[in-house]
Design a protein around this motif. Structure first.
Motif, PDB file in Angstrom:
ATOM      1  N   ARG A 107       0.384  -1.257  -0.339  1.00 18.68           N
ATOM      2  CA  ARG A 107       0.257   0.163  -0.067  1.00 18.68           C
ATOM      3  C   ARG A 107       1.187   1.154   0.310  1.00 18.68           C
ATOM      4  O   ARG A 107       1.927   1.723   1.344  1.00 18.68           O
ATOM      5  CB  ARG A 107      -1.118   0.187   0.906  1.00 18.68           C
ATOM      6  CG  ARG A 107      -1.926   0.411   0.732  1.00 18.68           C
ATOM      7  CD  ARG A 107      -3.349   0.485   2.182  1.00 18.68           C
ATOM      8  NE  ARG A 107      -2.701   0.940   3.378  1.00 18.68           N
ATOM      9  CZ  ARG A 107      -3.621   0.917   4.342  1.00 18.68           C
ATOM     10  NH1 ARG A 107      -4.546   0.400   4.586  1.00 18.68           N
ATOM     11  NH2 ARG A 107      -2.465   1.378   6.019  1.00 18.68           N
ATOM     12  N   LEU A 108       0.741   2.368  -1.235  1.00 25.41           N
ATOM     13  CA  LEU A 108       1.354   3.773  -0.684  1.00 25.41           C
ATOM     14  C   LEU A 108       0.784   4.640  -0.800  1.00 25.41           C
ATOM     15  O   LEU A 108      -0.505   5.000  -1.623  1.00 25.41           O
ATOM     16  CB  LEU A 108       2.022   3.696  -2.671  1.00 25.41           C
ATOM     17  CG  LEU A 108       2.785   1.919  -3.009  1.00 25.41           C
ATOM     18  CD1 LEU A 108       2.796   1.726  -5.074  1.00 25.41           C
ATOM     19  CD2 LEU A 108       3.671   1.521  -2.452  1.00 25.41           C
ATOM     20  N   LEU A 109       0.969   5.297  -0.162  1.00 28.21           N
ATOM     21  CA  LEU A 109       0.363   6.791   0.453  1.00 28.21           C
ATOM     22  C   LEU A 109       1.331   7.546  -0.077  1.00 28.21           C
ATOM     23  O   LEU A 109       2.734   8.212   0.752  1.00 28.21           O
ATOM     24  CB  LEU A 109       0.234   6.806   1.569  1.00 28.21           C
ATOM     25  CG  LEU A 109      -1.221   7.399   2.451  1.00 28.21           C
ATOM     26  CD1 LEU A 109      -1.795   8.382   1.620  1.00 28.21           C
ATOM     27  CD2 LEU A 109      -1.805   7.611   3.280  1.00 28.21           C
ATOM     28  N   ARG A 110       1.251   8.969  -1.119  1.00 28.52           N
ATOM     29  CA  ARG A 110       1.921  10.022  -0.811  1.00 28.52           C
ATOM     30  C   ARG A 110       1.602  11.316  -0.063  1.00 28.52           C
ATOM     31  O   ARG A 110       0.334  11.163   0.533  1.00 28.52           O
ATOM     32  CB  ARG A 110       1.726  10.121  -1.993  1.00 28.52           C
ATOM     33  CG  ARG A 110       2.778   9.320  -3.261  1.00 28.52           C
ATOM     34  CD  ARG A 110       2.255  10.158  -5.089  1.00 28.52           C
ATOM     35  NE  ARG A 110       1.345  10.837  -5.114  1.00 28.52           N
ATOM     36  CZ  ARG A 110       0.230  10.735  -5.715  1.00 28.52           C
ATOM     37  NH1 ARG A 110      -0.243   9.174  -5.817  1.00 28.52           N
ATOM     38  NH2 ARG A 110      -0.710  11.332  -5.536  1.00 28.52           N
ATOM     39  N   GLN A 111       2.492  12.028   0.570  1.00 27.79           N
ATOM     40  CA  GLN A 111       2.829  13.084   1.304  1.00 27.79           C
ATOM     41  C   GLN A 111       1.431  13.849   1.205  1.00 27.79           C
ATOM     42  O   GLN A 111       0.885  14.227   2.086  1.00 27.79           O
ATOM     43  CB  GLN A 111       3.947  13.841   1.613  1.00 27.79           C
ATOM     44  CG  GLN A 111       3.717  14.551   2.843  1.00 27.79           C
ATOM     45  CD  GLN A 111       5.318  15.167   2.627  1.00 27.79           C
ATOM     46  OE1 GLN A 111       6.082  15.140   2.530  1.00 27.79           O
ATOM     47  NE2 GLN A 111       5.119  16.537   3.816  1.00 27.79           N
ATOM     48  N   ASP A 112       1.312  14.226  -0.399  1.00 27.28           N
ATOM     49  CA  ASP A 112       0.403  15.599  -0.003  1.00 27.28           C
ATOM     50  C   ASP A 112      -1.504  14.729  -0.167  1.00 27.28           C
ATOM     51  O   ASP A 112      -1.581  15.123  -0.397  1.00 27.28           O
ATOM     52  CB  ASP A 112       0.680  15.909  -1.584  1.00 27.28           C
ATOM     53  CG  ASP A 112       0.540  15.224  -2.479  1.00 27.28           C
ATOM     54  OD1 ASP A 112       1.508  13.110  -2.557  1.00 27.28           O
ATOM     55  OD2 ASP A 112       0.344  14.918  -4.126  1.00 27.28           O
ATOM     56  N   TYR A 121      -0.794   6.555   8.312  1.00 26.00           N
ATOM     57  CA  TYR A 121      -1.210   4.987   8.950  1.00 26.00           C
ATOM     58  C   TYR A 121       0.065   5.217  10.338  1.00 26.00           C
ATOM     59  O   TYR A 121      -0.004   5.241  11.416  1.00 26.00           O
ATOM     60  CB  TYR A 121      -1.017   4.197   8.332  1.00 26.00           C
ATOM     61  CG  TYR A 121      -1.742   2.712   9.153  1.00 26.00           C
ATOM     62  CD1 TYR A 121      -2.505   2.205   9.599  1.00 26.00           C
ATOM     63  CD2 TYR A 121      -0.084   2.062   9.407  1.00 26.00           C
ATOM     64  CE1 TYR A 121      -2.504   1.180  10.120  1.00 26.00           C
ATOM     65  CE2 TYR A 121      -0.136   1.084   9.938  1.00 26.00           C
ATOM     66  CZ  TYR A 121      -1.344   0.711  10.656  1.00 26.00           C
ATOM     67  OH  TYR A 121      -1.510  -0.210  10.931  1.00 26.00           O
ATOM     68  N   SER A 122       1.293   5.356  10.134  1.00 26.03           N
ATOM     69  CA  SER A 122       2.441   5.502  10.573  1.00 26.03           C
ATOM     70  C   SER A 122       2.193   6.270  11.656  1.00 26.03           C
ATOM     71  O   SER A 122       3.189   5.725  12.955  1.00 26.03           O
ATOM     72  CB  SER A 122       3.813   5.504  10.225  1.00 26.03           C
ATOM     73  OG  SER A 122       3.900   4.340   8.891  1.00 26.03           O
ATOM     74  N   ALA A 123       1.885   7.694  11.861  1.00 30.98           N
ATOM     75  CA  ALA A 123       1.635   8.236  12.960  1.00 30.98           C
ATOM     76  C   ALA A 123       1.118   7.927  14.436  1.00 30.98           C
ATOM     77  O   ALA A 123       1.505   8.661  15.276  1.00 30.98           O
ATOM     78  CB  ALA A 123       1.232   9.538  12.201  1.00 30.98           C
ATOM     79  N   SER A 124       0.512   6.545  14.007  1.00 29.76           N
ATOM     80  CA  SER A 124      -0.051   6.331  14.939  1.00 29.76           C
ATOM     81  C   SER A 124       0.733   5.477  16.291  1.00 29.76           C
ATOM     82  O   SER A 124       0.402   5.306  17.175  1.00 29.76           O
ATOM     83  CB  SER A 124      -1.261   5.315  14.611  1.00 29.76           C
ATOM     84  OG  SER A 124      -0.812   4.062  14.349  1.00 29.76           O
ATOM     85  N   GLU A 125       1.464   5.866  15.650  1.00 24.13           N
ATOM     86  CA  GLU A 125       3.093   4.739  16.499  1.00 24.13           C
ATOM     87  C   GLU A 125       4.040   5.621  16.656  1.00 24.13           C
ATOM     88  O   GLU A 125       5.108   5.590  17.601  1.00 24.13           O
ATOM     89  CB  GLU A 125       3.155   3.198  15.663  1.00 24.13           C
ATOM     90  CG  GLU A 125       1.981   2.259  15.928  1.00 24.13           C
ATOM     91  CD  GLU A 125       2.520   0.598  15.402  1.00 24.13           C
ATOM     92  OE1 GLU A 125       3.666   0.638  14.953  1.00 24.13           O
ATOM     93  OE2 GLU A 125       1.322  -0.154  15.511  1.00 24.13           O
ATOM     94  N   GLU A 142       4.695   7.256   2.301  1.00 27.51           N
ATOM     95  CA  GLU A 142       4.646   5.999   3.348  1.00 27.51           C
ATOM     96  C   GLU A 142       4.702   4.110   2.430  1.00 27.51           C
ATOM     97  O   GLU A 142       3.256   4.228   1.281  1.00 27.51           O
ATOM     98  CB  GLU A 142       2.785   6.141   4.163  1.00 27.51           C
ATOM     99  CG  GLU A 142       3.549   5.230   5.383  1.00 27.51           C
ATOM    100  CD  GLU A 142       2.346   5.176   6.071  1.00 27.51           C
ATOM    101  OE1 GLU A 142       2.364   5.626   7.968  1.00 27.51           O
ATOM    102  OE2 GLU A 142       0.994   5.314   6.015  1.00 27.51           O
ATOM    103  N   LEU A 143       4.957   3.451   2.662  1.00 21.62           N
ATOM    104  CA  LEU A 143       5.168   2.028   2.278  1.00 21.62           C
ATOM    105  C   LEU A 143       4.332   1.433   4.080  1.00 21.62           C
ATOM    106  O   LEU A 143       4.851   1.345   5.133  1.00 21.62           O
ATOM    107  CB  LEU A 143       6.244   1.368   1.786  1.00 21.62           C
ATOM    108  CG  LEU A 143       7.042   2.529   0.556  1.00 21.62           C
ATOM    109  CD1 LEU A 143       8.365   1.165   1.096  1.00 21.62           C
ATOM    110  CD2 LEU A 143       6.448   2.518  -0.642  1.00 21.62           C
ATOM    111  N   GLY A 144       3.486   0.778   3.048  1.00 16.50           N
ATOM    112  CA  GLY A 144       2.471  -0.618   4.784  1.00 16.50           C
ATOM    113  C   GLY A 144       1.950  -1.593   3.666  1.00 16.50           C
ATOM    114  O   GLY A 144       1.973  -1.791   2.582  1.00 16.50           O
ATOM    115  N   ARG A 145       1.012  -2.638   4.943  1.00 17.21           N
ATOM    116  CA  ARG A 145       0.380  -3.204   4.196  1.00 17.21           C
ATOM    117  C   ARG A 145       1.167  -3.992   3.357  1.00 17.21           C
ATOM    118  O   ARG A 145       0.293  -4.478   2.332  1.00 17.21           O
ATOM    119  CB  ARG A 145      -0.704  -2.872   3.913  1.00 17.21           C
ATOM    120  CG  ARG A 145      -1.516  -2.931   4.380  1.00 17.21           C
ATOM    121  CD  ARG A 145      -2.463  -3.460   6.519  1.00 17.21           C
ATOM    122  NE  ARG A 145      -3.320  -3.321   6.865  1.00 17.21           N
ATOM    123  CZ  ARG A 145      -3.657  -2.690   8.251  1.00 17.21           C
ATOM    124  NH1 ARG A 145      -2.428  -1.669   8.051  1.00 17.21           N
ATOM    125  NH2 ARG A 145      -4.660  -2.431   8.626  1.00 17.21           N
TER     126      ARG A 145
END
Length: 295
Positions: A107-112, A121-125, A142-145
């Motif tokens: 899963r890919l999430l760009r800053q903008d 998502y990572s900001a929760s940790e 952010e790279l995830g899942r």
């Protein structure tokens, strides 16, 4: 996967090369090796199929805790899914619709996008905001899942996932990637050797320093440096974290126990400028290593 620690003399600044090679891929397929290919999900049905793969890995295999609706639907779903791009690895030799061919996902999430939709998502940790504030001119992703079905956990699949990440980063002008890397279980002390190795050898410092949120912080400094056997420590690292290290990644200070997913998480930080020259050459400054076979 074989692990090689990077020599600092082999780290090069790739930002200029990246800026010159950003281009929309000529095809939706970002890479292909034999019967496996990587690309972004094209439909809601493919995202749903990726969530089914995640459920098999995270819930059925790793025993993550999910709500009744997710258990009934057999899907790993959260609120970030709707704003992320979903990178897929497909086995095209499997007969049926594309949804039946999905064997891995990222899963890919760009800053903008994250800033418009409420954050990462990572900001929760982890205290991501402090890291971002130090780099106002850089674009983060952010790279995830990340997960792959058991029969496909091979070097080939990992290479295709990175090929897809790299091509996507080039297209969107990404300067740095980050995301959680996980150890199984909720007792950090069971991973004392590996966590201590990361703490003493690849801790992000200076402008890239980032820590676990204070209320969640669990120390990674569980063994003195002189007591660590590097070979044994490397063999104790999860393959995903090894892969990031090969590229030149660092880790944040402190681990976080995720009781929902039954994991102990560390934050991986990978500035594009840290990527080793040998891997830049391997995948290609234009992400062409495995795209050359794409028709």
């Amino acid at each position: 996967m074989t692990i090689e620690l990077l020599d600092s003399t082999n780290v090069i600044d790739t930002s200029h090369a990246i800026r010159k090679t950003i281009a929309t891929p000529a095809t939706e397929v970002l890479g292909r090796i034999a019967n496996l290919e990587t690309r972004l999900a094209r439909s809601a049905a493919e995202v749903d199929a990726a969530q089914a793969v995640r459920y098999k890995v995270f819930v059925e295999e790793m025993k993550a805790q999910v709500g009744p609706d997710a258990e009934r639907r057999k899907r790993d779903v959260d609120s970030w899914d709707s704003i992320c791009d979903h990178l897929l690895v497909l086995d095209t030799s499997i007969e049926g619709d594309p949804e039946d061919q999905i064997v891995g996902t990222y899963r890919l999430l760009r800053q903008d996008v994250a800033e418009r939709a409420g954050g990462f998502y990572s900001a929760s940790e982890f205290a991501i905001a402090e890291l971002l504030a130090r780099h106002p001119g850089k674009r983060f992703m952010e790279l995830g899942r990340s997960c792959v079905l058991p029969d496909y956990r091979t070097k080939r699949t990992v290479e295709l996932l990175w090929q897809g990440n790299w091509a996507y980063a080039l297209k969107h002008g990404v300067d740095a990637m980050f995301g959680c890397g996980s150890f199984p279980g909720v007792v950090p002390e069971e991973h004392a050797l590996a966590l201590s190795f990361l703490h003493h050898n690849v801790l992000a410092q200076g402008e890239w320093a980032v820590s676990a949120r204070p209320e969640l912080h669990r120390t990674m400094d569980l063994m003195p440096s002189e007591a660590i056997n590097p070979k044994k420590a490397l063999s104790a690292l999860p393959p995903l974290i090894k892969g990031y290290m090969r590229l030149g990644a660092m880790v944040g200070d402190g681990a976080v126990v995720d009781h929902v997913f039954c994991t102990t998480d560390v934050l991986i930080v990978l500035p594009i400028s840290n990527i080793s020259g040998r891997y830049l050459n391997y995948y290609g400054a234009d992400a062409g290593r495995f795209s050359s076979a794409v028709s």
